[in-house]
Design a protein around this motif. Structure first.
Motif, short mmCIF file in Angstrom:
data_model
loop_
_atom_site.label_atom_id
_atom_site.label_comp_id
_atom_site.label_asym_id
_atom_site.label_seq_id
_atom_site.Cartn_x
_atom_site.Cartn_y
_atom_site.Cartn_z
N MET A 122 -7.05 -8.67 -19.40
CA MET A 122 -6.59 -9.01 -18.07
C MET A 122 -6.75 -7.82 -17.12
N ALA A 123 -6.83 -8.09 -15.84
CA ALA A 123 -7.09 -7.05 -14.85
C ALA A 123 -5.85 -6.79 -13.99
N THR A 124 -5.87 -5.64 -13.33
CA THR A 124 -4.90 -5.33 -12.28
C THR A 124 -5.65 -5.39 -10.95
N PHE A 125 -5.16 -6.21 -10.03
CA PHE A 125 -5.78 -6.36 -8.72
C PHE A 125 -4.97 -5.58 -7.69
N ALA A 126 -5.60 -4.58 -7.08
CA ALA A 126 -5.01 -3.86 -5.95
C ALA A 126 -5.48 -4.54 -4.69
N LEU A 127 -4.58 -5.14 -3.93
CA LEU A 127 -4.91 -6.01 -2.81
C LEU A 127 -4.58 -5.32 -1.50
N ILE A 128 -5.60 -5.13 -0.65
CA ILE A 128 -5.48 -4.36 0.58
C ILE A 128 -5.66 -5.29 1.77
N HIS A 129 -4.67 -5.32 2.64
CA HIS A 129 -4.70 -6.23 3.79
C HIS A 129 -5.59 -5.71 4.91
N GLY A 130 -5.81 -6.56 5.90
CA GLY A 130 -6.64 -6.21 7.05
C GLY A 130 -5.82 -5.64 8.20
N GLY A 131 -6.47 -5.45 9.34
CA GLY A 131 -5.82 -4.89 10.51
C GLY A 131 -4.67 -5.75 11.00
N ASP A 162 -2.22 -8.75 -13.46
CA ASP A 162 -1.23 -7.97 -12.71
C ASP A 162 -1.75 -7.80 -11.28
N THR A 163 -0.85 -7.68 -10.33
CA THR A 163 -1.25 -7.49 -8.93
C THR A 163 -0.38 -6.41 -8.28
N VAL A 164 -1.01 -5.70 -7.34
CA VAL A 164 -0.31 -4.72 -6.52
C VAL A 164 -0.80 -4.90 -5.09
N ALA A 165 0.06 -5.39 -4.21
CA ALA A 165 -0.28 -5.52 -2.79
C ALA A 165 0.50 -4.46 -2.03
N VAL A 166 -0.17 -3.79 -1.12
CA VAL A 166 0.39 -2.59 -0.48
C VAL A 166 0.46 -2.77 1.03
N ASP A 167 1.57 -2.32 1.61
CA ASP A 167 1.66 -2.21 3.07
C ASP A 167 1.03 -0.88 3.49
N LEU A 168 -0.14 -0.92 4.10
CA LEU A 168 -0.73 0.31 4.61
C LEU A 168 0.13 0.85 5.76
N PRO A 169 0.17 2.17 5.93
CA PRO A 169 1.02 2.76 6.99
C PRO A 169 0.36 2.70 8.36
N ILE A 170 -0.06 1.51 8.76
CA ILE A 170 -0.87 1.39 9.98
C ILE A 170 -0.08 1.69 11.25
N GLU A 171 1.25 1.58 11.20
CA GLU A 171 2.06 1.83 12.39
C GLU A 171 2.45 3.30 12.54
#
Length: 219
Positions: A1-10, A30-39
């Motif tokens: 099985m894989a770990t998916f690192a999920l990166i959102h857009g603008g 497994d999944t890891v979705a991250v809030d980028l520090p865009i603000e």
């Protein structure tokens, strides 16, 4: 099985991926979705990548997935960690030394009128999800838009590009040419608009899981 690192857009957030996460976890991934520090006005591209690397931690069998503007971040993540695969979902493809803010002119992008965001970005997303996404939009501080993309070339990781055939923001004909010029590959294609993680989460998750099962060589 894989770990998916999920990166959102603008303007997005980790929450954009929650439906896809549910599907991938149901398949045993497994999944890891991250809030980028865009603000954060002090955060640059390297800080964005570091936030993903920190969230991934010591997980292995990593597939890095980026949507839209997240295409500027995902290759930086792959330059910092051992990734088996990089997947760009209707994403921007950076060039060495190119500030993200220059991408539009450099690629010849001639975008639509975006005053009706639903019509352009979310036309095939269920109305409740579209309203939620618009209501949770985040402002993008300038620093990461203006600084040069720091890599000298594409990271040494197999890369797939998934194009959305009904994308009204990044038209398919335009993106096919950008992918050919910048990655030298023919993109894969899926039905739907610019936000397949909300409009077609099960189908997108199935595509991503399929890619994870083919991690044996460069696309």
């Amino acid at each position: 099985m894989a770990t998916f690192a999920l990166i959102h857009g603008g303007g997005g957030s980790a929450r954009d991926w929650r439906l896809v996460e549910t599907e991938l976890r149901r398949m045993g991934h497994d999944t890891v979705a991250v809030d980028l520090p865009i603000e954060d006005p002090s955060a640059g591209l390297g800080d964005y990548a570091d936030s993903v690397v920190k969230a991934v931690g010591d997980r292995t069998d990593l597939v890095v997935v980026a949507h839209s503007w997240g295409g500027f971040v995902a290759p930086l993540v792959c330059d910092r960690v051992k990734a088996d695969l990089l997947v760009l979902v209707t994403a921007m493809i950076p060039a060495p030394g190119e500030p993200p803010g220059d991408w539009w002119a450099n690629t010849g992008f001639q975008g639509p009128d975006t005053s009706d965001e639903v019509a352009v970005f979310l036309h095939d997303v269920p109305p409740d999800l579209a309203a939620e996404m618009l209501g949770g939009g985040r402002e993008h501080a300038e620093k990461a838009l203006l600084e040069p993309w720091p890599l000298d070339g594409w990271p040494d990781v197999p890369t797939r590009f998934l194009l959305c055939r009904d994308d009204r923001f990044f038209p398919p004909a335009f993106m096919r040419e950008v992918v050919r010029e910048r990655l030298g590959v023919t993109p894969d294609e899926i039905d739907g608009g610019h936000a397949p993680m909300l409009a077609r989460p099960a189908e997108l998750a199935s595509r991503l899981a399929g890619y994870a099962g083919q991690r044996t060589g460069r696309s």
